[in-house]
Design a protein around this motif. Sequence first.
Motif, PDB file in Angstrom:
ATOM      1  N   SER A  95       0.823  -1.222   0.000  1.00  0.00           N
ATOM      2  CA  SER A  95       0.000   0.000   0.000  1.00  0.00           C
ATOM      3  C   SER A  95       0.852   1.265   0.000  1.00  0.00           C
ATOM      4  N   LEU A  96       2.112   1.158   0.426  1.00  0.00           N
ATOM      5  CA  LEU A  96       2.988   2.315   0.401  1.00  0.00           C
ATOM      6  C   LEU A  96       3.384   2.702  -1.022  1.00  0.00           C
ATOM      7  N   PHE A  97       3.377   1.714  -1.937  1.00  0.00           N
ATOM      8  CA  PHE A  97       3.973   1.928  -3.251  1.00  0.00           C
ATOM      9  C   PHE A  97       2.974   1.924  -4.408  1.00  0.00           C
ATOM     10  N   VAL A  98       1.743   1.481  -4.184  1.00  0.00           N
ATOM     11  CA  VAL A  98       0.766   1.439  -5.274  1.00  0.00           C
ATOM     12  C   VAL A  98      -0.322   2.473  -5.013  1.00  0.00           C
ATOM     13  N   LYS A  99      -0.830   3.067  -6.095  1.00  0.00           N
ATOM     14  CA  LYS A  99      -1.806   4.150  -5.960  1.00  0.00           C
ATOM     15  C   LYS A  99      -3.224   3.647  -5.735  1.00  0.00           C
ATOM     16  N   LYS A 100      -3.509   2.412  -6.148  1.00  0.00           N
ATOM     17  CA  LYS A 100      -4.862   1.901  -5.975  1.00  0.00           C
ATOM     18  C   LYS A 100      -5.215   1.833  -4.495  1.00  0.00           C
ATOM     19  N   GLU A 101      -6.497   2.061  -4.215  1.00  0.00           N
ATOM     20  CA  GLU A 101      -6.945   2.115  -2.832  1.00  0.00           C
ATOM     21  C   GLU A 101      -6.739   0.782  -2.126  1.00  0.00           C
ATOM     22  N   ARG A 102      -6.912  -0.309  -2.880  1.00  0.00           N
ATOM     23  CA  ARG A 102      -6.771  -1.640  -2.288  1.00  0.00           C
ATOM     24  C   ARG A 102      -5.501  -2.299  -2.806  1.00  0.00           C
ATOM     25  N   PRO A 103      -4.581  -2.719  -1.931  1.00  0.00           N
ATOM     26  CA  PRO A 103      -3.350  -3.360  -2.392  1.00  0.00           C
ATOM     27  C   PRO A 103      -3.657  -4.598  -3.223  1.00  0.00           C
ATOM     28  N   PRO A 104      -2.801  -4.934  -4.210  1.00  0.00           N
ATOM     29  CA  PRO A 104      -3.097  -6.049  -5.104  1.00  0.00           C
ATOM     30  C   PRO A 104      -3.014  -7.417  -4.443  1.00  0.00           C
ATOM     31  N   MET A 105      -2.417  -7.512  -3.256  1.00  0.00           N
ATOM     32  CA  MET A 105      -2.246  -8.821  -2.627  1.00  0.00           C
ATOM     33  C   MET A 105      -2.272  -8.670  -1.123  1.00  0.00           C
ATOM     34  N   SER A 106      -2.722  -9.701  -0.434  1.00  0.00           N
ATOM     35  CA  SER A 106      -2.707  -9.720   1.029  1.00  0.00           C
ATOM     36  C   SER A 106      -2.116 -11.027   1.506  1.00  0.00           C
ATOM     37  N   GLY A 107      -1.592 -11.021   2.714  1.00  0.00           N
ATOM     38  CA  GLY A 107      -1.001 -12.229   3.282  1.00  0.00           C
ATOM     39  C   GLY A 107       0.095 -11.880   4.266  1.00  0.00           C
ATOM     40  N   ALA A 108       0.541 -12.885   5.011  1.00  0.00           N
ATOM     41  CA  ALA A 108       1.624 -12.696   5.977  1.00  0.00           C
ATOM     42  C   ALA A 108       2.965 -12.717   5.258  1.00  0.00           C
ATOM     43  N   ILE A 109       3.917 -11.890   5.703  1.00  0.00           N
ATOM     44  CA  ILE A 109       5.220 -11.828   5.071  1.00  0.00           C
ATOM     45  C   ILE A 109       6.327 -11.834   6.115  1.00  0.00           C
ATOM     46  N   THR A 110       7.401 -12.527   5.797  1.00  0.00           N
ATOM     47  CA  THR A 110       8.652 -12.440   6.534  1.00  0.00           C
ATOM     48  C   THR A 110       9.738 -12.053   5.538  1.00  0.00           C
ATOM     49  N   PHE A 111      10.666 -11.210   5.960  1.00  0.00           N
ATOM     50  CA  PHE A 111      11.771 -10.879   5.065  1.00  0.00           C
ATOM     51  C   PHE A 111      12.956 -10.368   5.865  1.00  0.00           C
ATOM     52  N   GLY A 112      14.118 -10.471   5.237  1.00  0.00           N
ATOM     53  CA  GLY A 112      15.345  -9.888   5.756  1.00  0.00           C
ATOM     54  C   GLY A 112      16.106  -9.306   4.588  1.00  0.00           C
ATOM     55  N   ALA A 113      16.673  -8.127   4.763  1.00  0.00           N
ATOM     56  CA  ALA A 113      17.351  -7.471   3.648  1.00  0.00           C
ATOM     57  C   ALA A 113      18.493  -6.609   4.151  1.00  0.00           C
ATOM     58  N   LYS A 114      19.540  -6.535   3.332  1.00  0.00           N
ATOM     59  CA  LYS A 114      20.629  -5.586   3.544  1.00  0.00           C
ATOM     60  C   LYS A 114      20.524  -4.524   2.456  1.00  0.00           C
ATOM     61  N   VAL A 115      20.524  -3.263   2.865  1.00  0.00           N
ATOM     62  CA  VAL A 115      20.291  -2.154   1.946  1.00  0.00           C
ATOM     63  C   VAL A 115      21.469  -1.184   2.005  1.00  0.00           C
ATOM     64  N   GLU A 116      21.890  -0.733   0.838  1.00  0.00           N
ATOM     65  CA  GLU A 116      22.924   0.296   0.744  1.00  0.00           C
ATOM     66  C   GLU A 116      22.380   1.474  -0.067  1.00  0.00           C
ATOM     67  N   ILE A 117      22.466   2.671   0.505  1.00  0.00           N
ATOM     68  CA  ILE A 117      22.029   3.885  -0.187  1.00  0.00           C
ATOM     69  C   ILE A 117      23.225   4.826  -0.240  1.00  0.00           C
ATOM     70  N   PRO A 118      23.921   4.876  -1.371  1.00  0.00           N
ATOM     71  CA  PRO A 118      25.101   5.731  -1.470  1.00  0.00           C
ATOM     72  C   PRO A 118      24.709   7.193  -1.625  1.00  0.00           C
ATOM     73  N   PRO A 119      25.650   8.117  -1.389  1.00  0.00           N
ATOM     74  CA  PRO A 119      25.355   9.539  -1.587  1.00  0.00           C
ATOM     75  C   PRO A 119      25.276   9.861  -3.078  1.00  0.00           C
ATOM     76  N   GLY A 120      24.847  11.063  -3.402  1.00  0.00           N
ATOM     77  CA  GLY A 120      24.785  11.481  -4.798  1.00  0.00           C
ATOM     78  C   GLY A 120      23.415  11.978  -5.183  1.00  0.00           C
ATOM     79  N   ASP A 121      23.335  12.570  -6.368  1.00  0.00           N
ATOM     80  CA  ASP A 121      22.106  13.194  -6.834  1.00  0.00           C
ATOM     81  C   ASP A 121      21.217  12.268  -7.654  1.00  0.00           C
TER      82      ASP A 121
END
Length: 305
Positions: A168-194
């Motif tokens: 729901s954070l990323f899609v514009k439709k009022e109702r998210p396209p999918m529902s269900g329980a989720i587990t996840f783990g992620a490593k994220v890198e956000i470098p500087p720059g324009d």
Amino acid sequence: DLHEASFRNVAWNAPLGYHLRLHNPNPPGEITANGQFGMWDQGDAGRTPVSGQYKFEHADLSVYGGIAGMLSSQGEFSGTLGHINISGTTDTPDFEVRMGEHRVQLMTEFKAYVDATKGDTFLERVDAHFRKTHIVAEGSIAKPPKGVGKTALLELRTTNGRIEDLLSLFVKKERPPMSGAITFGAKVEIPPGDRAFLEKVKLQGKFGIGGGQFAKTSVQESVERLSAGARGEKTEDDPQTVLTDLTGQVSLAGGMAHFSDLSFGVPGASARMNGTYGVIDHKIDLRGQMQVDTKISKTTNGAKA
């Protein structure tokens, strides 16, 4: 911009008390702080003691482009300029990702420490809550050993989240396209720059979705027909089918998500796939194999059988 400053017990041989009101430039907002500072360590400024409490109000997150919302935070801190321990909470009642345009209340509790001699922040633990999902984050926003600017390195995980809350954070439709329980783990890198966020963010992660159902009736009916055909049955006799054990690994770089060992199951069939998804151009290229419980000829009828 310093609006107000008052000091008490100013001396060389004791800590001074302070009260400050100032404007924070990024994100823009108003800070009030009270506490003690010193005594100043002339040999090593990083060992100078500091402590106090703060309030951060009306912080406008829209300056970061991809997100928006008015954040407030309060907490306390203590330590030395080289290692200031901070604990507190944040509340953003109208947080939104711009591409989705859906506002949610995002609340966090956090523990971190700051090296004020370098301006580096290290997140020991952040507990974030929105709707029915709880996400834990750790990491740093600091200057790399080689290079300029600040790089964000984060580890994210959830063990009992909801996929509809995330979508729901990323899609514009009022109702998210999918529902269900989720587990996840992620490593994220956000470098500087324009560069735009989706072009520069890098991610490595694993995820799993259980009991998945699609909001769009035509998509859900297709899943149910697939499941019924895989068992050699008629759809009309089949109760609502859920997508089970949707798991996979994903690597994101340069706006392209690479999926490996992506698998899912419905009653009567299971599939494994690999491929890519463009998070900027939304192009999909997934290929794999499906195994069904019945003969292929029984998955349909008429001439196609």
